[in-house]
Design a protein around this motif. Sequence first.
Motif, PDB file in Angstrom:
ATOM      1  N   ARG A 132       0.836  -1.207   0.000  1.00 35.79           N
ATOM      2  CA  ARG A 132       0.000   0.000   0.000  1.00 35.79           C
ATOM      3  C   ARG A 132       0.868   1.253   0.000  1.00 35.79           C
ATOM      4  NH1 ARG A 132      -3.592   3.450   0.744  1.00 35.79           N
ATOM      5  NH2 ARG A 132      -5.689   3.459   1.466  1.00 35.79           N
ATOM      6  N   GLN A 133       1.921   1.254   0.806  1.00 39.58           N
ATOM      7  CA  GLN A 133       2.823   2.408   0.845  1.00 39.58           C
ATOM      8  C   GLN A 133       3.555   2.567  -0.490  1.00 39.58           C
ATOM      9  OE1 GLN A 133       1.418   4.044   3.616  1.00 39.58           O
ATOM     10  NE2 GLN A 133       3.425   4.943   3.357  1.00 39.58           N
ATOM     11  N   ILE A 134       3.955   1.449  -1.078  1.00 39.54           N
ATOM     12  CA  ILE A 134       4.639   1.495  -2.375  1.00 39.54           C
ATOM     13  C   ILE A 134       3.693   2.043  -3.434  1.00 39.54           C
ATOM     14  CG2 ILE A 134       5.638   0.073  -4.205  1.00 39.54           C
ATOM     15  CD1 ILE A 134       6.660  -1.786  -1.919  1.00 39.54           C
ATOM     16  N   GLU A 135       2.455   1.574  -3.437  1.00 37.53           N
ATOM     17  CA  GLU A 135       1.477   2.048  -4.426  1.00 37.53           C
ATOM     18  C   GLU A 135       1.202   3.540  -4.260  1.00 37.53           C
ATOM     19  OE1 GLU A 135      -0.677  -2.306  -4.815  1.00 37.53           O
ATOM     20  OE2 GLU A 135      -1.506  -0.820  -3.447  1.00 37.53           O
ATOM     21  N   LYS A 136       1.164   4.022  -3.021  1.00 38.42           N
ATOM     22  CA  LYS A 136       0.987   5.458  -2.789  1.00 38.42           C
ATOM     23  C   LYS A 136       2.193   6.228  -3.319  1.00 38.42           C
ATOM     24  CE  LYS A 136      -0.250   6.588   1.387  1.00 38.42           C
ATOM     25  NZ  LYS A 136      -0.462   6.556   2.854  1.00 38.42           N
ATOM     26  N   THR A 137       3.388   5.684  -3.100  1.00 37.36           N
ATOM     27  CA  THR A 137       4.598   6.330  -3.600  1.00 37.36           C
ATOM     28  C   THR A 137       4.553   6.448  -5.117  1.00 37.36           C
ATOM     29  OG1 THR A 137       5.891   5.502  -1.735  1.00 37.36           O
ATOM     30  CG2 THR A 137       7.126   6.142  -3.709  1.00 37.36           C
ATOM     31  N   ILE A 138       4.140   5.382  -5.784  1.00 36.66           N
ATOM     32  CA  ILE A 138       4.043   5.398  -7.244  1.00 36.66           C
ATOM     33  C   ILE A 138       3.014   6.431  -7.696  1.00 36.66           C
ATOM     34  CG2 ILE A 138       3.365   4.049  -9.280  1.00 36.66           C
ATOM     35  CD1 ILE A 138       4.502   1.571  -7.677  1.00 36.66           C
ATOM     36  N   ILE A 142       3.990   9.550 -10.121  1.00 37.73           N
ATOM     37  CA  ILE A 142       3.361   9.802 -11.422  1.00 37.73           C
ATOM     38  C   ILE A 142       2.586  11.118 -11.377  1.00 37.73           C
ATOM     39  CG2 ILE A 142       1.633   8.995 -13.076  1.00 37.73           C
ATOM     40  CD1 ILE A 142       2.479   6.118 -12.320  1.00 37.73           C
ATOM     41  N   GLY A 143       1.870  11.363 -10.286  1.00 40.25           N
ATOM     42  CA  GLY A 143       1.066  12.580 -10.168  1.00 40.25           C
ATOM     43  C   GLY A 143       1.886  13.851 -10.147  1.00 40.25           C
ATOM     44  N   SER A 144       3.115  13.777  -9.625  1.00 41.76           N
ATOM     45  CA  SER A 144       3.937  14.987  -9.543  1.00 41.76           C
ATOM     46  C   SER A 144       4.630  15.303 -10.861  1.00 41.76           C
ATOM     47  CB  SER A 144       4.974  14.867  -8.429  1.00 41.76           C
ATOM     48  OG  SER A 144       5.919  13.855  -8.718  1.00 41.76           O
ATOM     49  N   GLY A 145       4.731  14.321 -11.742  1.00 43.55           N
ATOM     50  CA  GLY A 145       5.331  14.557 -13.057  1.00 43.55           C
ATOM     51  C   GLY A 145       6.814  14.837 -12.982  1.00 43.55           C
ATOM     52  N   MET A 146       7.357  15.217 -14.113  1.00 45.72           N
ATOM     53  CA  MET A 146       8.766  15.600 -14.201  1.00 45.72           C
ATOM     54  C   MET A 146       8.811  16.991 -14.798  1.00 45.72           C
ATOM     55  SD  MET A 146      10.931  12.377 -15.452  1.00 45.72           S
ATOM     56  CE  MET A 146      11.281  11.080 -14.307  1.00 45.72           C
ATOM     57  N   VAL A 147       9.436  17.869 -14.089  1.00 48.04           N
ATOM     58  CA  VAL A 147       9.436  19.259 -14.530  1.00 48.04           C
ATOM     59  C   VAL A 147      10.652  19.614 -15.369  1.00 48.04           C
ATOM     60  CG1 VAL A 147       7.977  20.084 -12.662  1.00 48.04           C
ATOM     61  CG2 VAL A 147      10.446  19.987 -12.333  1.00 48.04           C
ATOM     62  N   SER A 148      11.618  18.718 -15.448  1.00 53.21           N
ATOM     63  CA  SER A 148      12.807  19.047 -16.221  1.00 53.21           C
ATOM     64  C   SER A 148      13.517  17.782 -16.671  1.00 53.21           C
ATOM     65  CB  SER A 148      13.770  19.889 -15.379  1.00 53.21           C
ATOM     66  OG  SER A 148      14.336  19.090 -14.358  1.00 53.21           O
ATOM     67  N   SER A 149      14.444  17.980 -17.588  1.00 54.86           N
ATOM     68  CA  SER A 149      15.262  16.847 -18.002  1.00 54.86           C
ATOM     69  C   SER A 149      16.178  16.422 -16.862  1.00 54.86           C
ATOM     70  CB  SER A 149      16.058  17.192 -19.261  1.00 54.86           C
ATOM     71  OG  SER A 149      16.846  18.339 -19.033  1.00 54.86           O
ATOM     72  N   PHE A 150      16.389  17.300 -15.891  1.00 54.36           N
ATOM     73  CA  PHE A 150      17.179  16.937 -14.714  1.00 54.36           C
ATOM     74  C   PHE A 150      16.536  15.765 -13.984  1.00 54.36           C
ATOM     75  CE2 PHE A 150      18.375  17.496 -10.211  1.00 54.36           C
ATOM     76  CZ  PHE A 150      19.755  17.360 -10.350  1.00 54.36           C
ATOM     77  N   SER A 151      15.209  15.734 -13.927  1.00 55.15           N
ATOM     78  CA  SER A 151      14.507  14.626 -13.287  1.00 55.15           C
ATOM     79  C   SER A 151      14.809  13.303 -13.983  1.00 55.15           C
ATOM     80  CB  SER A 151      12.990  14.865 -13.307  1.00 55.15           C
ATOM     81  OG  SER A 151      12.667  16.038 -12.620  1.00 55.15           O
ATOM     82  N   ILE A 152      14.901  13.345 -15.307  1.00 58.47           N
ATOM     83  CA  ILE A 152      15.228  12.125 -16.058  1.00 58.47           C
ATOM     84  C   ILE A 152      16.645  11.687 -15.714  1.00 58.47           C
ATOM     85  CG2 ILE A 152      15.743  11.265 -18.378  1.00 58.47           C
ATOM     86  CD1 ILE A 152      13.017  11.635 -18.906  1.00 58.47           C
ATOM     87  N   ILE A 153      17.566  12.641 -15.580  1.00 59.51           N
ATOM     88  CA  ILE A 153      18.950  12.303 -15.237  1.00 59.51           C
ATOM     89  C   ILE A 153      19.012  11.652 -13.867  1.00 59.51           C
ATOM     90  CG2 ILE A 153      21.217  13.296 -14.705  1.00 59.51           C
ATOM     91  CD1 ILE A 153      20.540  15.389 -16.953  1.00 59.51           C
ATOM     92  N   ILE A 154      18.262  12.179 -12.896  1.00 60.57           N
ATOM     93  CA  ILE A 154      18.230  11.589 -11.550  1.00 60.57           C
ATOM     94  C   ILE A 154      17.681  10.172 -11.633  1.00 60.57           C
ATOM     95  CG2 ILE A 154      17.162  11.735  -9.271  1.00 60.57           C
ATOM     96  CD1 ILE A 154      19.326  13.831  -9.767  1.00 60.57           C
ATOM     97  N   TRP A 155      16.592   9.988 -12.380  1.00 63.31           N
ATOM     98  CA  TRP A 155      15.997   8.656 -12.526  1.00 63.31           C
ATOM     99  C   TRP A 155      16.987   7.696 -13.158  1.00 63.31           C
ATOM    100  CZ3 TRP A 155      14.484   6.560 -17.435  1.00 63.31           C
ATOM    101  CH2 TRP A 155      13.939   5.285 -17.337  1.00 63.31           C
ATOM    102  N   LEU A 156      17.651   8.117 -14.241  1.00 67.01           N
ATOM    103  CA  LEU A 156      18.609   7.243 -14.918  1.00 67.01           C
ATOM    104  C   LEU A 156      19.770   6.878 -13.994  1.00 67.01           C
ATOM    105  CD1 LEU A 156      18.726   8.789 -18.493  1.00 67.01           C
ATOM    106  CD2 LEU A 156      17.856   6.542 -17.846  1.00 67.01           C
ATOM    107  N   ALA A 157      20.250   7.850 -13.216  1.00 64.76           N
ATOM    108  CA  ALA A 157      21.347   7.565 -12.282  1.00 64.76           C
ATOM    109  C   ALA A 157      20.916   6.515 -11.267  1.00 64.76           C
ATOM    110  CB  ALA A 157      21.784   8.848 -11.581  1.00 64.76           C
ATOM    111  N   PHE A 158      19.709   6.659 -10.749  1.00 70.79           N
ATOM    112  CA  PHE A 158      19.202   5.666  -9.790  1.00 70.79           C
ATOM    113  C   PHE A 158      19.074   4.307 -10.457  1.00 70.79           C
ATOM    114  CE2 PHE A 158      15.661   3.207  -8.158  1.00 70.79           C
ATOM    115  CZ  PHE A 158      16.072   3.023  -6.848  1.00 70.79           C
ATOM    116  N   LEU A 159      18.516   4.287 -11.649  1.00 63.27           N
ATOM    117  CA  LEU A 159      18.284   3.030 -12.352  1.00 63.27           C
ATOM    118  C   LEU A 159      19.594   2.318 -12.659  1.00 63.27           C
ATOM    119  CD1 LEU A 159      15.822   1.482 -13.353  1.00 63.27           C
ATOM    120  CD2 LEU A 159      16.122   2.587 -15.555  1.00 63.27           C
ATOM    121  N   ILE A 160      20.594   3.085 -13.087  1.00 61.30           N
ATOM    122  CA  ILE A 160      21.895   2.499 -13.416  1.00 61.30           C
ATOM    123  C   ILE A 160      22.530   1.890 -12.170  1.00 61.30           C
ATOM    124  CG2 ILE A 160      24.268   3.101 -14.079  1.00 61.30           C
ATOM    125  CD1 ILE A 160      22.906   5.073 -16.130  1.00 61.30           C
TER     126      ILE A 160
END
Length: 172
Positions: A132-138, A142-160
């Motif tokens: 339930r906590q994980i689903e709320k986090t998701i 998703i609801g907060s969106g990404m406001v910049s390409s910087f967000s994509i860089i942070i996501w990619l760094a985490f994913l890598i």
Amino acid sequence: MPPQKLEIFKSLEGWANDNLLAYLKPVEKSWQPTDFLPEPESEGFYDQVKELRERCKELSDDYLIVLVGDMITEEALPTYQTMINTLDGVRDETGASPTPWAVWTRAWTAEENRHGDLLNKYLYLSGRVDMRQIEKTIQYLIGSGMVSSFSIIIWLAFLIKAKPTSLFFWSY
């Protein structure tokens, strides 16, 4: 984006068509999340779930954190695809554009979605995490969106950083 940069993406469409799209597998030849999970229609389903839960008892919290992190990034795919569709030169303006970049983005999203589906079901069946906590986090992510390409860089760094650990887990 300046016209000369747009032209670079346009000039790479042939390369993308020949080199990226060649990696796409037909759906019928791709694994599906249920290939790795207990079969709910089988008589042994409950025993299979019990066995999965027993194996999961041995997972360290570190592995579970990585798997949850992977799942959250995979489940937030609508945000990433939406962000990619805002980028000049690769956007999919119709949602079904035949350009190589659009085809690749949709296929990549479908591929990654399978990863999220598998992780979600696996973690749910494991009984080791607060879904339930994980689903709320998701939903927040998703609801907060990404406001910049910087967000994509942070996501990619985490994913890598997370992928090698989770890939080790799945090959173990």
